[in-house]
Scaffold this motif. Sequence first.
Motif, PDB file in Angstrom:
ATOM      1  N   GLU A 271       0.814  -1.216   0.000  1.00 16.03           N
ATOM      2  CA  GLU A 271       0.000   0.000   0.000  1.00 16.03           C
ATOM      3  C   GLU A 271       0.847   1.265   0.000  1.00 16.03           C
ATOM      4  OE1 GLU A 271      -0.206   1.897   3.022  1.00 16.03           O
ATOM      5  OE2 GLU A 271       1.239   0.511   3.879  1.00 16.03           O
ATOM      6  N   LEU A 272       2.102   1.181   0.468  1.00 16.84           N
ATOM      7  CA  LEU A 272       3.007   2.326   0.413  1.00 16.84           C
ATOM      8  C   LEU A 272       3.294   2.737  -1.035  1.00 16.84           C
ATOM      9  CD1 LEU A 272       4.891   4.275   1.979  1.00 16.84           C
ATOM     10  CD2 LEU A 272       6.668   2.531   1.813  1.00 16.84           C
ATOM     11  N   PHE A 273       3.202   1.775  -1.961  1.00 10.70           N
ATOM     12  CA  PHE A 273       3.482   2.053  -3.372  1.00 10.70           C
ATOM     13  C   PHE A 273       2.210   2.240  -4.192  1.00 10.70           C
ATOM     14  CE2 PHE A 273       6.766  -0.701  -1.581  1.00 10.70           C
ATOM     15  CZ  PHE A 273       7.881   0.103  -1.751  1.00 10.70           C
ATOM     16  N   ILE A 274       1.064   2.218  -3.511  1.00  9.63           N
ATOM     17  CA  ILE A 274      -0.206   2.410  -4.211  1.00  9.63           C
ATOM     18  C   ILE A 274      -0.889   3.699  -3.768  1.00  9.63           C
ATOM     19  CG2 ILE A 274      -2.541   1.495  -4.572  1.00  9.63           C
ATOM     20  CD1 ILE A 274      -1.414  -1.296  -4.389  1.00  9.63           C
ATOM     21  N   LEU A 275      -1.138   3.830  -2.462  1.00  8.03           N
ATOM     22  CA  LEU A 275      -1.913   4.978  -1.973  1.00  8.03           C
ATOM     23  C   LEU A 275      -1.255   6.335  -2.249  1.00  8.03           C
ATOM     24  CD1 LEU A 275      -3.438   3.728   1.409  1.00  8.03           C
ATOM     25  CD2 LEU A 275      -4.583   4.048  -0.777  1.00  8.03           C
ATOM     26  N   PRO A 276      -0.037   6.607  -1.718  1.00 11.19           N
ATOM     27  CA  PRO A 276       0.529   7.950  -1.948  1.00 11.19           C
ATOM     28  C   PRO A 276       0.762   8.285  -3.426  1.00 11.19           C
ATOM     29  CG  PRO A 276       1.631   6.853  -0.116  1.00 11.19           C
ATOM     30  CD  PRO A 276       0.777   5.824  -0.772  1.00 11.19           C
ATOM     31  N   PRO A 277       1.380   7.398  -4.233  1.00 14.50           N
ATOM     32  CA  PRO A 277       1.630   7.780  -5.635  1.00 14.50           C
ATOM     33  C   PRO A 277       0.372   8.013  -6.456  1.00 14.50           C
ATOM     34  CG  PRO A 277       2.993   5.898  -5.006  1.00 14.50           C
ATOM     35  CD  PRO A 277       1.979   6.084  -3.924  1.00 14.50           C
ATOM     36  N   ILE A 278      -0.740   7.348  -6.107  1.00 10.05           N
ATOM     37  CA  ILE A 278      -1.992   7.565  -6.837  1.00 10.05           C
ATOM     38  C   ILE A 278      -2.743   8.768  -6.283  1.00 10.05           C
ATOM     39  CG2 ILE A 278      -4.318   6.645  -7.231  1.00 10.05           C
ATOM     40  CD1 ILE A 278      -3.147   3.913  -7.629  1.00 10.05           C
ATOM     41  N   MET A 279      -2.865   8.833  -4.961  1.00 11.26           N
ATOM     42  CA  MET A 279      -3.709   9.854  -4.342  1.00 11.26           C
ATOM     43  C   MET A 279      -3.116  11.253  -4.439  1.00 11.26           C
ATOM     44  SD  MET A 279      -6.353   8.233  -3.554  1.00 11.26           S
ATOM     45  CE  MET A 279      -7.183   9.606  -2.738  1.00 11.26           C
ATOM     46  N   ASN A 280      -1.797  11.385  -4.305  1.00  9.03           N
ATOM     47  CA  ASN A 280      -1.197  12.725  -4.284  1.00  9.03           C
ATOM     48  C   ASN A 280      -1.499  13.545  -5.543  1.00  9.03           C
ATOM     49  OD1 ASN A 280      -0.135  12.383  -1.713  1.00  9.03           O
ATOM     50  ND2 ASN A 280       1.795  11.556  -2.450  1.00  9.03           N
TER      51      ASN A 280
END
Length: 309
Positions: free
Chosen positions: A276-285
């Motif tokens: 999730e560290l490589f999914i949530l921030p890179p997509i959401m930001n």
Amino acid sequence: MMHNFSHVRLFFLSGLSETMNYRVVLFSLILISYCFIVLVNVALIVTIILDKNMHEPMYILLCTFCMNGLYGTTGFYPRILWDLLSPVHVISYTGCLVQALVIHSFVCSDMSILAVMAYDRYVAICRPLVYHSIMSKQRILMLVCFSWLTPFCISAMNIILTSRLKLCSPYIAKLYCMNWIIVKLACFPTDTIVNNIVAYITIIIYIFHGFLIVWSYVYVIKTCVNSLENRAKFMQTCLPHLTSLLIFLVAILFDVFNERFGPNLPPTIQNVIAIELFILPPIMNPLIYGFKLTKIRNRILGITCKIQR
């Protein structure tokens, strides 16, 4: 009796072992996620670069933020996609160290960029009359270099110290390589004393980053309380930053939780938490900033309308 694998040349990644029955589904989902991450981040970066009206500190830092997201995900996604296509999940010793360096520096850079963005918002709202003199092009360039080079150097120091360790196991019970995981494979606890000291210093440095963020927003909130104009500016420019910070902290806390309680969880849950560290921030930001910041939203909508015509 523990065997000495001090000349380990390959690591075996066992994180995917329990989920290989769904490799086609996983490969498809992960590939779609990676393509979407690249698309939204590149779209935002190109929009900022091409629009001269966005060559301002806040947008330059946002561009840096998205570039770092691409850097971090590139250290993870191609490797896991390859593993999903391979019957044996192995990575070379050098490849493992490089991946650990990329992921470590990606996380540290994110924290540094968030701290610089918080300082930028503090100056913009609390000291607007001297904003352009403080956040000059030279200062921004220096802060961007600080946000990238310092975390990279700190991470490289940790990896170099790790590379000198004698290892007693080539097995990594995770989807990817992390510095602390490799350190745990060391043969003798005394060999890791220096590594642990440097790791604690690194943690302290980034705790100070956290204090800088808190300090900045304490003053920003104090300034915004009695000013309608500043409250509007806060909602427009600070809220996306605070949301990004919250997402980042949640991702880190989940990773810590996975390390502490992961062995008691089903493998599938462990893997979901691990990535999730490589999914949530890179997509959401980029999505948060793209929808919330008016200049970026209008520019992207304008480009979309031209393409549709």
